[in-house]
Write a protein that holds these residues in place. Structure first.
Motif, PDB file in Angstrom:
ATOM      1  N   GLU A   1      -6.685   3.604  -9.936  1.00 51.55           N
ATOM      2  CA  GLU A   1      -7.043   2.933  -8.694  1.00 51.55           C
ATOM      3  C   GLU A   1      -8.126   1.895  -8.907  1.00 51.55           C
ATOM      4  O   GLU A   1      -8.034   0.760  -8.444  1.00 51.55           O
ATOM      5  CB  GLU A   1      -7.519   4.002  -7.711  1.00 51.55           C
ATOM      6  N   LEU A   2      -9.176   2.291  -9.634  1.00 55.20           N
ATOM      7  CA  LEU A   2     -10.305   1.375  -9.805  1.00 55.20           C
ATOM      8  C   LEU A   2      -9.910   0.115 -10.557  1.00 55.20           C
ATOM      9  O   LEU A   2     -10.271  -0.994 -10.167  1.00 55.20           O
ATOM     10  CB  LEU A   2     -11.432   2.072 -10.570  1.00 55.20           C
ATOM     11  N   ARG A   3      -9.147   0.316 -11.639  1.00 53.13           N
ATOM     12  CA  ARG A   3      -8.786  -0.859 -12.425  1.00 53.13           C
ATOM     13  C   ARG A   3      -7.924  -1.809 -11.613  1.00 53.13           C
ATOM     14  O   ARG A   3      -8.062  -3.020 -11.703  1.00 53.13           O
ATOM     15  CB  ARG A   3      -8.050  -0.434 -13.688  1.00 53.13           C
TER      16      ARG A   3
ATOM     17  N   TYR B   1      -8.926  -7.942  -7.349  1.00 54.67           N
ATOM     18  CA  TYR B   1     -10.078  -8.757  -6.993  1.00 54.67           C
ATOM     19  C   TYR B   1     -10.154  -9.977  -7.893  1.00 54.67           C
ATOM     20  O   TYR B   1     -10.400 -11.092  -7.436  1.00 54.67           O
ATOM     21  CB  TYR B   1     -11.364  -7.933  -7.099  1.00 54.67           C
TER      22      TYR B   1
ATOM     23  N   TYR C   1       0.473  -2.885 -15.491  1.00 59.89           N
ATOM     24  CA  TYR C   1      -0.184  -2.135 -16.559  1.00 59.89           C
ATOM     25  C   TYR C   1      -1.326  -1.275 -16.078  1.00 59.89           C
ATOM     26  O   TYR C   1      -1.759  -0.375 -16.769  1.00 59.89           O
ATOM     27  CB  TYR C   1      -0.683  -3.109 -17.626  1.00 59.89           C
ATOM     28  N   VAL C   2      -1.840  -1.585 -14.912  1.00 58.84           N
ATOM     29  CA  VAL C   2      -3.022  -0.836 -14.486  1.00 58.84           C
ATOM     30  C   VAL C   2      -2.771  -0.014 -13.234  1.00 58.84           C
ATOM     31  O   VAL C   2      -3.682   0.577 -12.685  1.00 58.84           O
ATOM     32  CB  VAL C   2      -4.221  -1.774 -14.243  1.00 58.84           C
TER      33      VAL C   2
ATOM     34  N   LEU D   1      -7.981  -2.179  -8.369  1.00 58.43           N
ATOM     35  CA  LEU D   1      -8.845  -2.862  -7.416  1.00 58.43           C
ATOM     36  C   LEU D   1      -9.529  -4.043  -8.080  1.00 58.43           C
ATOM     37  O   LEU D   1      -9.555  -5.145  -7.552  1.00 58.43           O
ATOM     38  CB  LEU D   1      -9.925  -1.890  -6.917  1.00 58.43           C
ATOM     39  N   LEU D   2     -10.082  -3.773  -9.258  1.00 54.63           N
ATOM     40  CA  LEU D   2     -10.781  -4.833  -9.965  1.00 54.63           C
ATOM     41  C   LEU D   2      -9.825  -5.963 -10.312  1.00 54.63           C
ATOM     42  O   LEU D   2     -10.164  -7.135 -10.182  1.00 54.63           O
ATOM     43  CB  LEU D   2     -11.398  -4.274 -11.242  1.00 54.63           C
ATOM     44  N   LEU D   3      -8.619  -5.584 -10.736  1.00 52.78           N
ATOM     45  CA  LEU D   3      -7.645  -6.595 -11.123  1.00 52.78           C
ATOM     46  C   LEU D   3      -7.258  -7.460  -9.935  1.00 52.78           C
ATOM     47  O   LEU D   3      -7.254  -8.688 -10.006  1.00 52.78           O
ATOM     48  CB  LEU D   3      -6.406  -5.923 -11.722  1.00 52.78           C
TER      49      LEU D   3
ATOM     50  N   PHE E   1       0.833  -1.193   0.000  1.00 53.65           N
ATOM     51  CA  PHE E   1       0.000   0.000   0.000  1.00 53.65           C
ATOM     52  C   PHE E   1       0.875   1.253   0.000  1.00 53.65           C
ATOM     53  O   PHE E   1       0.615   2.232  -0.691  1.00 53.65           O
ATOM     54  CB  PHE E   1      -0.888  -0.019   1.252  1.00 53.65           C
TER      55      PHE E   1
ATOM     56  N   ILE F   1      -4.455  -1.158  -3.229  1.00 57.29           N
ATOM     57  CA  ILE F   1      -5.057  -2.050  -2.246  1.00 57.29           C
ATOM     58  C   ILE F   1      -5.012  -3.452  -2.827  1.00 57.29           C
ATOM     59  O   ILE F   1      -5.684  -3.744  -3.812  1.00 57.29           O
ATOM     60  CB  ILE F   1      -6.510  -1.634  -1.969  1.00 57.29           C
TER      61      ILE F   1
END
Lengths: 328, 287, 423
Positions: B92-94, B100, B87-88, B96-98, B30, B36
């Protein structure tokens, strides 16, 4: 040139009309199983769009939308079962017991309850920056679940609530969720193409510059949160009536928050059609993969990873670029 | 309201050392990468399973598996960061999704491979009770505490005295300034992610010794991990150590006074209150 | 460069995904071709992933073994059975959708119930809506049998006791038959502490069980609900140690019982009798790797499938399961297997493959299966329950599960009181 455009416009309107007509008569032409899925699509698309307001435009990533969802679900359920909670206030209008057929009102009340909750906790929560906001919202769902489980005198605890509205014909649920979806889309569309849209995009890009320009950042953040909570709560209420058996472990669970986020981000945040595409994809994939018994979640995860890396801006942006479709 | 017995505090401390150990890697990632890492729990499980299978198939003592788990998951973390997350990282959002998606993928691979059975490494010396200040504790729980402390010390030394550690701290503070000073941000972030994942693996080995291992345990721990990271201060090893122990104690106190049902929520409640309190205090100061 | 290469591949991959989704959807709709007459389609969902995956897996094995055996032996009245199973991940929303699918797309003749009273509650109306009989042994929740669902057959319950039945026999044993099971002179237990899992099952046990326990004359010092996701029970174990009850009952499922026992082994409270409805009856309880090893001894549990039961295909099942999976057959598999014994016997009793005759036979018949003798209530307006006969009390003694009560089925005398924690 203008004649070409006008023909184009009318063709689009024709398509739109056909689409609307199809959605309206769907319960009479679609088999029950497909109808079931479409209802779930409406409910989840509403949640994804609502999340998009907060997470896509304002860029405050919330991992706790299940809290609003659960509040909505429980509010709708408890009001259906214990109309005396609001009898006092509405006695004038309904002269006593609110019959179950009035369950649409419980859905609206569900939305209001969730929005109210968002209003109360919103201000302190929105003071938190970026990832801290995300982590704080992550905890909301668990805390609420534990409270609901514990205070079973009011919430029926772990046993859950069975709603009588499940006995209604599925077309009732279809039209309810369709109306919810349509209203949500309309309201969000107006918000996004109006002052809110400009302000929220500015805030999402750079908060400090936005406030330097005189935008009241906190006000717009709160609006986004409350509206988002409102529609998520309503979707929760609608869902509660449709699934008609709710308990803390299918309402206040992080998987609901995560699904909403995935649907939105996969489809493309910050756009109107993104969440719709994301929701459609996720639901379609789930059904398509149902036959692959042990690996369906794994395949879903791999698709997620692949889409994440290869498609910045989500699937809608990808389709926009590759197929040169601009109206997405 | 009777005071809880002394053993409760001590045992709470031991449970808290698990959270602290888990949080070390999380806080490093972090701090340096600013992401995250939702997959942290699953990386921990992988470490635990490595130790488990080494023990069951080859009789290798889990304490000796620690370096092995460390190395394997270090490489795994390196690969994940270098070929996926890199790459992402900007968005932040991408990310997190990755993470996940990665967490989901790992968890399901483990579920398919090893079924959702509960497993635990039961070494011969596991049940030996040890008396400390008159309190009886199982040896393995004490080992968990020791390993957590050793982890903390080692990480602290790395951060303070090695070039790599200083580079990490520099990147955590200001990535652009660090780049100006000639630090290769990409390389440091990859190594940090690998190191953080490897720390999780070490936690996993100790987890397998003291708790029941199952591919789904990562989910519950990740939430508490974030609590510890945020409460202790991002990027601070000592903070994570103290934070983890504190949360362990608070949880046990909550179970004693309020009831077992609130155990899961208490850490989160403390976290949210602490975060809001800090934000409000900052606002006050600015005003 | 790598990213551009991956993009091209990803375009293809995404297109493939969308095409696969569309094809799969179309495929399933195309599946609605007229079925060959000689086929009975049975379908259900199970939690194959998620917290109950073990139970789901065992149930699946039971169904598969039964269907295989029946088909090998020529099917039921000449018709083969086709088995369809989906994964509901123990989630109501997914279970509902999948049952809709089973009823409309897969066009099942018989529905097999999901695992757990909660899910059964959620999907039963789907069965009712389409008028398809549903058999589910995984429900003991009382509410279900008062509902107007005549297509639902199931339950492992006794009216009035329902979910508490798994603990009832033990409490009955120590309350009313103490002299028969305890060594002479051993004082009767008076005080009790209960731990309950915080879900439908736990709350039903609280509602129905606590009054029964108090009626039997026990003094409940305290009882607590614990979150199903709890992994550490140290604090609770310490509380138990302080309270020093005569009896400790922990009502939950196998994973949490295991962790409660672990905490007890560490804290070593002084308790005379320890009971887990689900725990010591699982062969993994004393597994040195996955369970407690030798420390799991002398705790009580219920036995749903006593080793002394030889009716139905019980012996064949035990043998075949061990041959295939290398471990003793769990009772959950026996329960699952018995679904098909009931189905087969009901069709044979009806003499035809007609649905109405089948349901009539279910109502009226008396079925002998590998785990119990099954007799459904025949109120035509409500869901049909089956009063469970085969519950006995067991104890883990020296690494083996022994039946200790009732005396007709017992294989060993119970070890009372708890001989203490090993060093």
């Amino acid at each position: 040139m203008s004649t070409k455009l006008s023909i184009l416009m009318s063709r689009k309107k024709l398509y739109l009309l056909v689409l609307v007509a199809l959605t309206v008569i769907a319960p009479y032409i679609l088999p029950s199983y497909a109808l079931h899925i479409v209802i779930l699509f409406y409910i989840w698309a509403t949640i994804a769009q609502a999340w998009n307001l907060l997470g896509g435009y304002i860029k405050e990533v919330s991992f706790g939308h299940a809290a609003f969802f659960g509040i909505g679900a429980y509010a709708a359920a408890l009001l259906t079962l214990k109309p005396k909670y609001w009898e006092a206030g509405l006695k004038i209008m309904f002269r006593g017991i609110v019959p179950p057929q009035m369950f649409i009102l419980t859905i609206i009340a569900a939305g209001i309850a969730a929005a109210f909750f968002a209003l109360i906790i919103g201000y302190p929560l929105l003071l938190l920056k970026g990832p801290y906001f995300t982590i704080a919202t992550l905890g909301l769902t668990t805390i609420l679940r534990v409270i609901v489980l514990d205070k079973s005198e009011w919430t029926y605890g772990a046993g859950g609530i069975v709603l009588p509205t499940g006995a209604f014909d599925v077309s009732v649920h279809y039209y309810t969720s369709l109306i919810l979806f349509a209203v949500a889309m309309f309201v969000i569309y107006r918000m996004v193409t109006g002052k809110f849209g400009y302000a929220s995009r500015a805030i999402g890009d750079d908060e400090i510059s936005a406030s330097a320009f005189g935008i009241n950042v906190m006000k717009f953040k709160l609006i986004a949160l409350v509206v988002s909570a409102f529609f998520t709560g309503m979707a929760g209420g609608c869902w509660a009536h449709f699934i008609y058996y709710i308990h803390p472990y299918n309402t206040f669970v992080d998987t609901i928050s995560l699904e909403a986020v995935v649907m939105c981000v996969l489809g493309g945040i910050g756009t109107l059609t993104g969440p719709l595409i994301g929701t459609f994809l996720l639901i379609a994939l789930r059904e398509a993969l149902a036959g692959f018994l042990y690996v369906h979640l794994l395949i879903l995860a791999i698709i997620l990873i692949v889409c994440c890396i290869a498609m910045p801006g989500g699937v809608s942006a990808f389709i926009k670029r590759k197929l040169k479709v601009s109206w997405l | 309201m009777e005071l809880p017995p002394l053993p409760l505090f001590f045992l709470a401390l031991l449970e808290g050392s698990l959270y602290a150990s888990f949080a070390f890697g999380l806080t490093l990632i972090f701090g340096v990468l600013k992401i995250i890492n939702i997959a942290h729990g699953e990386l921990m499980c992988i470490g635990g399973y490595i130790a488990y299978w080494m023990f069951v198939l080859y009789g290798l003592d889990p304490l000796l598996s620690i370096p092995l788990a460390f190395l394997v998951v270090f490489v795994l973390g390196f690969v994940v960061q270098n070929f996926l997350i890199k790459y992402v990282m900007q968005e932040e959002l991408r990310t997190l999704l990755l993470t996940y998606g990665i967490s989901l993928a790992f968890m399901n691979i483990m579920l398919i491979a090893w079924k959702p059975d509960y497993r635990m490494i039961t070494v011969k010396y596991a049940i030996i009770p040890v008396k400390i200040f008159g309190i009886e504790v199982t040896l393995t729980r004490l080992l968990l505490l020791f390993v957590a402390l050793i982890q903390a010390v080692l990480l602290h030394i790395i951060l303070k005295y090695t070039y790599f550690g200083k580079a990490m701290r520099g990147c955590a503070q200001d990535a652009d300034a660090a780049a100006l000073l000639g630090i290769n941000y990409e390389r440091i972030s990859t190594l940090t992610f690998a190191l953080g994942s490897a720390c999780a693996a070490v936690t996993g080995v100790m987890f397998a010794l003291t708790h029941y291992l199952c591919p789904t345990v990562g989910e519950a721990l990740i939430l508490k991990g974030f609590c510890v990271v945020v409460l202790g201060g991002v990027g601070s090893i000592i903070g994570s150590l103290i934070g983890g122990l504190a949360i362990g104690i608070c949880e046990s106190l909550a179970v004693w006074y309020i009831g077992a049902a609130y155990k899961e929520a208490i850490a989160l409640l403390i976290l949210i209150l602490a975060l809001i309190a800090r934000a409000v205090a900052e606002r006050w100061k600015v005003k | 460069m790598w990213r551009r290469a991956i993009s091209k591949v990803m375009v293809a991959a995404v297109i493939v995904v969308i095409v696969v989704a569309a094809v799969a959807g179309i495929y399933y709709y195309v599946m609605t071709r007229p079925k060959p007459k000689k086929e009975i389609v049975c379908g259900g969902t199970l939690p194959l992933t998620g917290p109950m995956a073990r139970l789901g897996e065992w149930t699946k094995r039971g169904w598969e073994l039964a269907v295989e055996k029946i088909n090998e032996e020529g099917g039921i009245l000449g018709a083969k059975i086709k088995l369809i199973i989906y994964d509901d991940e123990w989630d109501e929303e997914k279970a509902r959708t999948l049952y809709e699918r089973l009823c409309t797309v897969d066009k099942v003749d018989i529905l097999l119930g999901p695992v757990g009273s909660g899910l059964t509650y959620a999907v039963a109306p789907v069965a009712e809506k389409y008028g398809i009989p549903m058999i589910s042994f995984w429900t003991s929740c009382g509410k279900i049998f008062e509902m107007p669902w005549p297509h639902i057959y199931g339950g492992l319950a006794r009216p009035g006791i329902y979910g508490f039945i798994w603990t009832y026999y033990f409490v009955d044993m120590i309350a009313n038959h103490w002299e028969e099971v305890a060594p002479p002179g051993e004082p009767k237990p008076k005080t009790m502490v209960l731990l309950l899992i915080d879900n439908v099952y736990g709350h039903e046990c609280e509602a129905l069980g606590i009054p029964i326990i108090e009626e039997f004359g026990f003094e409940i010092l305290w009882y607590e609900f614990y979150d199903p996701k709890t992994t550490d029970f140290t604090a609770l174990a310490l509380r138990i140690k302080e309270s020093k009850p005569d009896v400790l009952i922990s009502i939950g499922y196998f994973p949490d019982s295991l962790m409660v026992a672990r905490a007890l082994i560490e804290q070593r409270p002084e308790v005379k009798l320890i009971y887990f409805p689900e725990g010591p009856n699982d062969p993994e309880w004393v597994d040195p790797e996955k369970g407690l090893g030798e420390y799991g001894n002398y705790m009580f549990c219920y036995i749903a499938w006593p080793p002394g039961w030889h009716k139905g295909d019980a012996d064949w099942l035990r043998e075949e399961y061990y041959k295939r999976y290398g471990e003793p057959c769990p009772y959950q598999t026996a329960w699952a297997y018995s679904y098909f014994e009931v189905i087969k016997q009901a069709f044979e009793l009806a003499g035809s493959l007609d649905k109405e005759a089948f349901m009539k036979a279910l109502n009226e018949g008396h079925f002998v299966t590998c785990h119990d003798e099954v007799d459904f209530t025949d109120d035509p307006t409500k869901a049909h329950g089956n009063e469970l006969h085969m519950v006995s009390v067991g104890q883990m003694i020296d690494g083996k599960i022994e039946v200790v009560w009732p005396p007709e089925l017992a294989t060993h005398k119970p070890v009372i009181p708890f001989p203490g924690w090993p060093e």
